[in-house]
Design a protein around this motif. Structure first.
Motif, PDB file in Angstrom:
ATOM      1  N   LEU A 137       0.805  -1.221   0.000  1.00 36.01           N
ATOM      2  CA  LEU A 137       0.000   0.000   0.000  1.00 36.01           C
ATOM      3  C   LEU A 137       0.838   1.270   0.000  1.00 36.01           C
ATOM      4  CD1 LEU A 137      -2.705  -1.066   2.622  1.00 36.01           C
ATOM      5  CD2 LEU A 137      -2.925  -1.039   0.141  1.00 36.01           C
ATOM      6  N   VAL A 138       2.119   1.176  -0.284  1.00 34.58           N
ATOM      7  CA  VAL A 138       2.998   2.346  -0.219  1.00 34.58           C
ATOM      8  C   VAL A 138       2.745   3.248  -1.426  1.00 34.58           C
ATOM      9  CG1 VAL A 138       5.386   3.138  -0.183  1.00 34.58           C
ATOM     10  CG2 VAL A 138       4.725   1.094   1.120  1.00 34.58           C
ATOM     11  N   GLU A 139       2.292   4.465  -1.148  1.00 31.49           N
ATOM     12  CA  GLU A 139       1.912   5.394  -2.217  1.00 31.49           C
ATOM     13  C   GLU A 139       3.060   5.686  -3.176  1.00 31.49           C
ATOM     14  OE1 GLU A 139       0.445   8.898  -0.327  1.00 31.49           O
ATOM     15  OE2 GLU A 139      -1.625   8.152  -0.222  1.00 31.49           O
ATOM     16  N   GLU A 140       4.259   5.852  -2.628  1.00 35.41           N
ATOM     17  CA  GLU A 140       5.387   6.258  -3.456  1.00 35.41           C
ATOM     18  C   GLU A 140       5.687   5.242  -4.554  1.00 35.41           C
ATOM     19  OE1 GLU A 140       6.233   8.166   0.596  1.00 35.41           O
ATOM     20  OE2 GLU A 140       5.134   6.453  -0.217  1.00 35.41           O
ATOM     21  N   ILE A 141       5.369   3.974  -4.304  1.00 37.34           N
ATOM     22  CA  ILE A 141       5.562   2.948  -5.335  1.00 37.34           C
ATOM     23  C   ILE A 141       4.338   2.857  -6.232  1.00 37.34           C
ATOM     24  CG2 ILE A 141       5.976   0.491  -5.757  1.00 37.34           C
ATOM     25  CD1 ILE A 141       8.385   1.931  -4.599  1.00 37.34           C
ATOM     26  N   MET A 142       3.162   2.894  -5.645  1.00 38.73           N
ATOM     27  CA  MET A 142       1.932   2.721  -6.410  1.00 38.73           C
ATOM     28  C   MET A 142       1.723   3.854  -7.419  1.00 38.73           C
ATOM     29  SD  MET A 142      -0.636   1.254  -3.458  1.00 38.73           S
ATOM     30  CE  MET A 142      -1.853   0.633  -4.609  1.00 38.73           C
ATOM     31  N   VAL A 162      -3.210  -5.172  -6.294  1.00 39.20           N
ATOM     32  CA  VAL A 162      -3.452  -5.242  -4.852  1.00 39.20           C
ATOM     33  C   VAL A 162      -4.899  -5.623  -4.568  1.00 39.20           C
ATOM     34  CG1 VAL A 162      -3.554  -3.887  -2.722  1.00 39.20           C
ATOM     35  CG2 VAL A 162      -1.584  -3.665  -4.247  1.00 39.20           C
ATOM     36  N   ARG A 163      -5.836  -5.059  -5.332  1.00 37.89           N
ATOM     37  CA  ARG A 163      -7.252  -5.325  -5.102  1.00 37.89           C
ATOM     38  C   ARG A 163      -7.668  -6.708  -5.614  1.00 37.89           C
ATOM     39  NH1 ARG A 163      -6.678  -1.479  -2.290  1.00 37.89           N
ATOM     40  NH2 ARG A 163      -7.695   0.568  -2.451  1.00 37.89           N
ATOM     41  N   GLU A 164      -7.343  -7.015  -6.854  1.00 37.54           N
ATOM     42  CA  GLU A 164      -7.889  -8.206  -7.510  1.00 37.54           C
ATOM     43  C   GLU A 164      -7.037  -9.456  -7.310  1.00 37.54           C
ATOM     44  OE1 GLU A 164      -8.551  -7.328 -11.628  1.00 37.54           O
ATOM     45  OE2 GLU A 164      -9.709  -5.502 -11.198  1.00 37.54           O
ATOM     46  N   VAL A 165      -5.731  -9.306  -7.190  1.00 40.18           N
ATOM     47  CA  VAL A 165      -4.846 -10.465  -7.074  1.00 40.18           C
ATOM     48  C   VAL A 165      -4.481 -10.741  -5.616  1.00 40.18           C
ATOM     49  CG1 VAL A 165      -2.650 -11.476  -7.793  1.00 40.18           C
ATOM     50  CG2 VAL A 165      -3.935 -10.024  -9.386  1.00 40.18           C
ATOM     51  N   PHE A 166      -4.075  -9.682  -4.897  1.00 45.79           N
ATOM     52  CA  PHE A 166      -3.690  -9.856  -3.499  1.00 45.79           C
ATOM     53  C   PHE A 166      -4.901  -9.861  -2.576  1.00 45.79           C
ATOM     54  CE2 PHE A 166      -1.391  -8.388   0.441  1.00 45.79           C
ATOM     55  CZ  PHE A 166      -0.564  -9.498   0.564  1.00 45.79           C
ATOM     56  N   GLY A 167      -6.005  -9.265  -3.025  1.00 48.29           N
ATOM     57  CA  GLY A 167      -7.232  -9.301  -2.240  1.00 48.29           C
ATOM     58  C   GLY A 167      -7.242  -8.386  -1.042  1.00 48.29           C
ATOM     59  N   LEU A 168      -6.679  -7.185  -1.183  1.00 47.85           N
ATOM     60  CA  LEU A 168      -6.604  -6.243  -0.072  1.00 47.85           C
ATOM     61  C   LEU A 168      -7.317  -4.955  -0.468  1.00 47.85           C
ATOM     62  CD1 LEU A 168      -5.323  -6.011   2.784  1.00 47.85           C
ATOM     63  CD2 LEU A 168      -3.412  -4.824   1.693  1.00 47.85           C
ATOM     64  N   GLY A 169      -8.254  -4.506   0.352  1.00 48.00           N
ATOM     65  CA  GLY A 169      -9.054  -3.339   0.018  1.00 48.00           C
ATOM     66  C   GLY A 169      -8.659  -2.061   0.719  1.00 48.00           C
ATOM     67  N   ASN A 170      -7.621  -2.100   1.564  1.00 41.56           N
ATOM     68  CA  ASN A 170      -7.206  -0.911   2.305  1.00 41.56           C
ATOM     69  C   ASN A 170      -6.713   0.189   1.364  1.00 41.56           C
ATOM     70  OD1 ASN A 170      -7.018  -3.385   3.772  1.00 41.56           O
ATOM     71  ND2 ASN A 170      -6.051  -2.315   5.454  1.00 41.56           N
ATOM     72  N   ARG A 171      -6.725   1.422   1.849  1.00 38.86           N
ATOM     73  CA  ARG A 171      -6.252   2.548   1.063  1.00 38.86           C
ATOM     74  C   ARG A 171      -4.735   2.621   1.044  1.00 38.86           C
ATOM     75  NH1 ARG A 171      -8.936   7.884   3.191  1.00 38.86           N
ATOM     76  NH2 ARG A 171      -8.091   7.030   5.131  1.00 38.86           N
ATOM     77  N   ALA A 172      -4.205   3.176  -0.038  1.00 37.98           N
ATOM     78  CA  ALA A 172      -2.762   3.415  -0.114  1.00 37.98           C
ATOM     79  C   ALA A 172      -2.370   4.517   0.869  1.00 37.98           C
ATOM     80  CB  ALA A 172      -2.368   3.812  -1.534  1.00 37.98           C
ATOM     81  N   GLN A 173      -1.141   4.385   1.387  1.00 33.03           N
ATOM     82  CA  GLN A 173      -0.645   5.347   2.365  1.00 33.03           C
ATOM     83  C   GLN A 173       0.828   5.614   2.092  1.00 33.03           C
ATOM     84  OE1 GLN A 173      -1.589   3.063   5.916  1.00 33.03           O
ATOM     85  NE2 GLN A 173      -3.453   4.252   6.255  1.00 33.03           N
ATOM     86  N   PRO A 174       1.347   6.755   2.527  1.00 32.59           N
ATOM     87  CA  PRO A 174       2.772   7.034   2.318  1.00 32.59           C
ATOM     88  C   PRO A 174       3.655   6.081   3.115  1.00 32.59           C
ATOM     89  CG  PRO A 174       1.778   8.704   3.726  1.00 32.59           C
ATOM     90  CD  PRO A 174       0.654   7.867   3.192  1.00 32.59           C
TER      91      PRO A 174
END
Length: 280
Positions: free
Chosen positions: A10-15, A25-37
């Protein structure tokens, strides 16, 4: 204190530099949390008392058409975090170049281990086709973090993640350090038996799938197996892992602390064993 099992998904700088990462992250890893720095990840570590986190990618190119972070992105995060991260590599186990890719990630990018996930990468750990990759890891002197037990990711199967599938590998390569991730839950007794028999095997504590961290950790290590098994017999092979960001790091630290281990056992679980496993 070392957390051996985190995913920096969820690291914004990479995303922000990868148009496909949010979908992965959403469809393959299955995580719905928001990206963050990145700073948020580091603040979670600070609040939990964690000095170093091991960060893991998953290369599922053959099975999902993409990577849950590339080795290059992991290396970039290691550089950005200023000594707070240790990066593991992942390679596509179905690729003819898996061994070469792993060697490049270790020698050129400075990554310190190999992450494999039988469920999402769709392989069985005891398949002899994987043995050349295990041998390459052994030659490079790096450990393997092997996903075991239940898999969160969508459209995955858990039968390939049974910890007993690692026994032929542990027996054939007694100098290869392998961590049974998530303590192999729900196969916790089987994981403990493997640790007892094979000193090259480790397990981490990131076995949380429902309830609160406090409740689940108490159930696993006071209900399924007693904490005395770890305290008396397995204290040199169990490592703290949170599975952050699926689980809050600080709550997992507190849950494991509340198991009542002696100070000697806690120093091994929260640091000493990870240092030996990684080869620090």
């Amino acid at each position: 204190m070392i957390d051996v099992h985190t995913h920096p998904v969820l690291v914004e700088e990479i995303m922000e530099k990868d148009d496909q990462m949010l979908r992965v992250v959403r469809e393959v890893f299955g995580l719905g949390n928001r990206a963050q720095p990145l700073e948020t990840f580091l603040l979670h570590m600070e609040d939990a008392g964690i000095d170093v986190s091991v960060i893991h990618p998953i290369d599922c190119t053959s099975t999902r058409g993409d990577k849950i972070y590339s080795n290059e992105q992991i290396a970039e995060l290691v550089d950005m975090a200023g000594g707070k991260f240790i990066g593991f590599a992942s390679v596509d186990p179905h690729s003819d170049r898996a061994g070469e890719d792993l060697e490049g990630a270790v020698r050129d990018l400075g990554l310190k281990g190999l992450k494999l996930a039988p469920s999402i990468q769709e392989f069985s750990p005891d398949d002899e086709k994987l043995f050349p990759l295990y041998e390459r890891a052994l030659d490079l002197g790096i450990p393997i973090m092997m996903h075991s037990g239940v898999s969160f990711e969508p459209n995955t199967r858990i039968r390939q993640c049974h910890p007993m599938l690692l026994e032929p590998v542990a027996a054939k390569y007694p100098d290869l350090r392998i961590c049974i991730a998530h303590f192999g839950w729900p196969w916790v007794e089987e994981t403990a038996a493997l640790l007892l028999k094979y000193p090259n095997l480790y397990a981490d504590t990131s076995c949380l799938y429902f309830d609160t961290p406090q409740e689940f950790i108490q159930f696993t290590f006071n209900g399924q197996i007693p904490t005395t098994w770890i305290e008396r017999s397995l204290r040199n092979q169990v490592m703290f892992g949170s599975n952050f960001p699926r689980i809050e790091m600080g709550k997992m630290v507190q849950a494991v602390m509340d198991l009542g281990f002696t100070e000697g056992a806690k120093s091994l679980i929260f640091g000493g064993n990870a240092e030996r496993f990684i080869g620090i």
